[in-house]
Write an enzyme that holds these catalytic residues in place. Structure first.
Site, PDB file in Angstrom:
ATOM      1  N   LYS A 183      55.993 135.388  64.323  1.00 14.22           N
ATOM      2  CA  LYS A 183      56.767 136.623  64.202  1.00 14.22           C
ATOM      3  C   LYS A 183      56.885 137.301  65.566  1.00 14.22           C
ATOM      4  O   LYS A 183      55.892 137.775  66.112  1.00 14.22           O
ATOM      5  CB  LYS A 183      56.120 137.597  63.212  1.00 14.22           C
ATOM      6  CG  LYS A 183      57.079 138.747  62.824  1.00 14.22           C
ATOM      7  CD  LYS A 183      56.371 139.923  62.230  1.00 14.22           C
ATOM      8  CE  LYS A 183      55.910 140.900  63.277  1.00 14.22           C
ATOM      9  NZ  LYS A 183      57.037 141.561  64.012  1.00 14.22           N
ATOM     10  N   GLU A 258      44.152 139.295  71.399  1.00 14.99           N
ATOM     11  CA  GLU A 258      44.293 139.719  72.802  1.00 14.99           C
ATOM     12  C   GLU A 258      44.916 141.094  72.748  1.00 14.99           C
ATOM     13  O   GLU A 258      46.092 141.236  72.419  1.00 14.99           O
ATOM     14  CB  GLU A 258      45.156 138.717  73.576  1.00 14.99           C
ATOM     15  CG  GLU A 258      44.997 138.844  75.086  1.00 14.99           C
ATOM     16  CD  GLU A 258      46.000 139.785  75.708  1.00 14.99           C
ATOM     17  OE1 GLU A 258      45.629 140.964  75.939  1.00 14.99           O
ATOM     18  OE2 GLU A 258      47.131 139.363  75.960  1.00 14.99           O
ATOM     19  N   CYS A 292      49.070 144.088  79.516  1.00 21.01           N
ATOM     20  CA  CYS A 292      47.764 144.424  78.942  1.00 21.01           C
ATOM     21  C   CYS A 292      46.671 144.444  80.000  1.00 21.01           C
ATOM     22  O   CYS A 292      45.746 145.255  79.931  1.00 21.01           O
ATOM     23  CB  CYS A 292      47.385 143.412  77.855  1.00 21.01           C
ATOM     24  SG  CYS A 292      48.501 143.388  76.446  1.00 21.01           S
ATOM     25  N   GLU A 389      45.130 153.556  77.408  1.00 18.22           N
ATOM     26  CA  GLU A 389      46.114 152.625  77.940  1.00 18.22           C
ATOM     27  C   GLU A 389      47.500 153.273  77.879  1.00 18.22           C
ATOM     28  O   GLU A 389      47.980 153.626  76.804  1.00 18.22           O
ATOM     29  CB  GLU A 389      46.112 151.326  77.137  1.00 18.22           C
ATOM     30  CG  GLU A 389      47.046 150.276  77.706  1.00 18.22           C
ATOM     31  CD  GLU A 389      47.006 148.975  76.920  1.00 18.22           C
ATOM     32  OE1 GLU A 389      47.120 147.905  77.551  1.00 18.22           O
ATOM     33  OE2 GLU A 389      46.872 149.029  75.688  1.00 18.22           O
TER      34      GLU A 389
END
Length: 482
Positions: A183, A258, A292, A389
């Site tokens: 997906k 992750e 990331c 983040e």
């Protein structure tokens, strides 16, 4: 205009032969989606690109059933050498369609064409070449003799590196003998759908790879909870990663996560300053900070702070923000209005908490989603911008006096994905690296990737590794382990 003035040189979109609408790719065929459709847009212009089907829960069931049939009847029975030939063929087709894929990725994602052309797509091909070579060598993957594939792998990828994250997941899964239901992210489905075309071109057996664009709350949720899926691989936010882990807790489904990061880029006073500045720019402003493992926290030894900040802001003043299809563009568009709003809110919080803001003074296109490169100084470890983040082109600068203080500040985060160390002292480099709680640590560089090298994090950055032989183990059982 004089010959010395800037003239744009945009990459042409004429190479693209896109369909006005895309369904789902299930069992080797294009089929209609069960839910409604949506329009994927260019974040640089807000103009529509194509209509994309939303997969329903029933569509996910169809895709998993197709993957199971392909696994039972074809893929798991095929020799590793023959599977490797398919992966090699896919890699060659990616190379042949490299320009088309780069333009499509830039159009759909907003990142500069220089990055998709020179970084993303070449790495995608490299990943498939690498795992093509592993397909007939699985007993050397570290799990003992005769390791076995798991079955059906459900894979959910993010919007920041759409095609590259696909390669990170699909290539090792296929090499290990698994079939795939993937997906893509809702805002960036285009290159995954072009990859489905490549699978057809390569003659990949029907059902080995299935692509189901759709909502995370519907298609993603059903894929995660499906009882006939043997492995989930997810790259995305820590919050969603926690939810996935809770969903499959107590089941036999294997999981790789992750997740987010708040990487520290540590610069000691003996570093090659000009090289470090280039590494800092690459570490946080590459892909608009949508990375990331971005070096979003810059830790500078106190006595060189002013020099680093002065050279950094001078270097940032040379960056060009604008049309991502322009080969001279350094900073492209933010991927979505939602992400732009999040970046803006966190930057406003940084100012309200007392950090000093520097933002590149440059024109911003009227249409699209844009955020100019920003640097915060006078940042405390308790500040929101030093802890959360941001996932945008925003850098927080902190200082340290000793190596121990640098290590303490670098580890003062719930994340543990990446870090960079800049020093000419090899013993210091090794000592600091040993004490940093991060999965990937770069020495005198940043954001370097290779298919032979494992990548992954600790703590709230997830678990499991992708890349190298380590990336295979997530898709294999122990076999006759010894």
């Amino acid at each position: 205009m004089s010959f010395l003035e800037y003239a744009p040189a945009p990459e042409s979109t004429s190479i693209l032969n896109l369909s006005p609408s895309y369904g789902l790719f299930i069992n080797g065929e294009w089929v209609d989606g069960g839910d409604d459709s949506y329009t994927t847009i260019s974040p640089a212009t807000e103009k529509p690109i194509a209509e994309i089907a939303h997969a329903s829960a029933n569509d996910v069931d169809r895709a998993v059933a197709a993957a199971r049939r392909a696994y039972d009847t074809v893929w798991s029975r095929m020799s590793g050498a023959d599977r490797g030939k398919y992966l090699f063929r896919i890699a060659r087709l990616i190379q042949e369609r490299a320009r088309e894929l780069a333009v499509a990725e830039t159009l759909d994602n907003g990142k500069p064409i220089r990055e998709t052309r020179d970084v993303d797509v070449p790495l995608v091909a490299a990943w498939f070449f690498h795992y093509a070579g592993w397909s007939d060598k699985l007993e050397w993957a570290g799990l003992g003799a005769n390791p076995k594939s798991l079955g059906v792998a459900g894979q959910i990828i993010p919007w920041n590196f759409p095609l590259l994250m696909l390669a990170w997941k699909v290539a090792p899964a296929l090499a290990a003998g698994n079939t795939v239901v993937l997906k893509p992210a809702e805002t960036t489905p285009l290159t995954a759908l072009l990859f489905a075309e490549i699978c057809q071109q390569a003659g990949l057996p029907a059902g080995v790879v299935n692509i189901i664009p759709g909502r995370g709350s519907v298609a993603g949720a059903r894929l995660v909870e499906h009882p006939d899926v043997n492995k989930i691989a997810f790259t995305g936010s820590t919050a969603v990663g926690r939810q996935i882990a809770r969903t499959i807790a107590g089941t036999d489904t294997k999981l790789t996560l992750e997740l987010g990061g708040k990487g520290a880029n540590i610069v000691f006073d003996d570093a090659a300053v000009d090289e470090a500045v280039e590494g800092i720019v690459r570490g946080i402003f590459f892909n608009q900070g949508h990375v990331c493992c971005a070096g979003s926290r810059l830790l500078v030894q106190e006595n060189i702070h002013d020099e680093i900040v002065e050279k950094l802001t001078r270097r940032l003043s040379t960056l060009r923000l604008g049309d991502p299809l322009d080969k001279n563009t350094d900073i492209g568009a933010i991927n979505s209005k939602e992400q732009l709003d999040r970046i803006t809110a966190l930057v406003n919080t940084g100012e309200s908490e007392g950090a000093e803001r520097w933002t590149l003074d440059c024109p911003v296109p009227k249409a699209g989603f844009w955020f100019r490169p920003t640097v915060f100084t006078n940042v405390a470890t308790s500040n929101t911008i030093a802890r959360e983040e941001i996932f945008g082109p925003v850098l927080s600068v902190l200082t340290f006096r000793t190596a121990d203080e640098a290590i303490t500040k670098a580890n003062n985060t719930p994340y543990g994905l990446s870090a960079g160390i800049w020093t000419q002292n090899a013993s210091r480099m090794l000592r600091v690296a040993d004490e940093l709680r991060a999965g990937v640590i770069w020495a005198n560089t940043f954001n370097q990737f290779d298919p032979t090298s494992p990548f992954g994090g600790y703590k709230e950055s997830g678990y499991g590794r992708e890349g190298g032989r380590h990336g295979l183990t997530a898709y294999l059982t122990n076999g006759d382990a010894r």
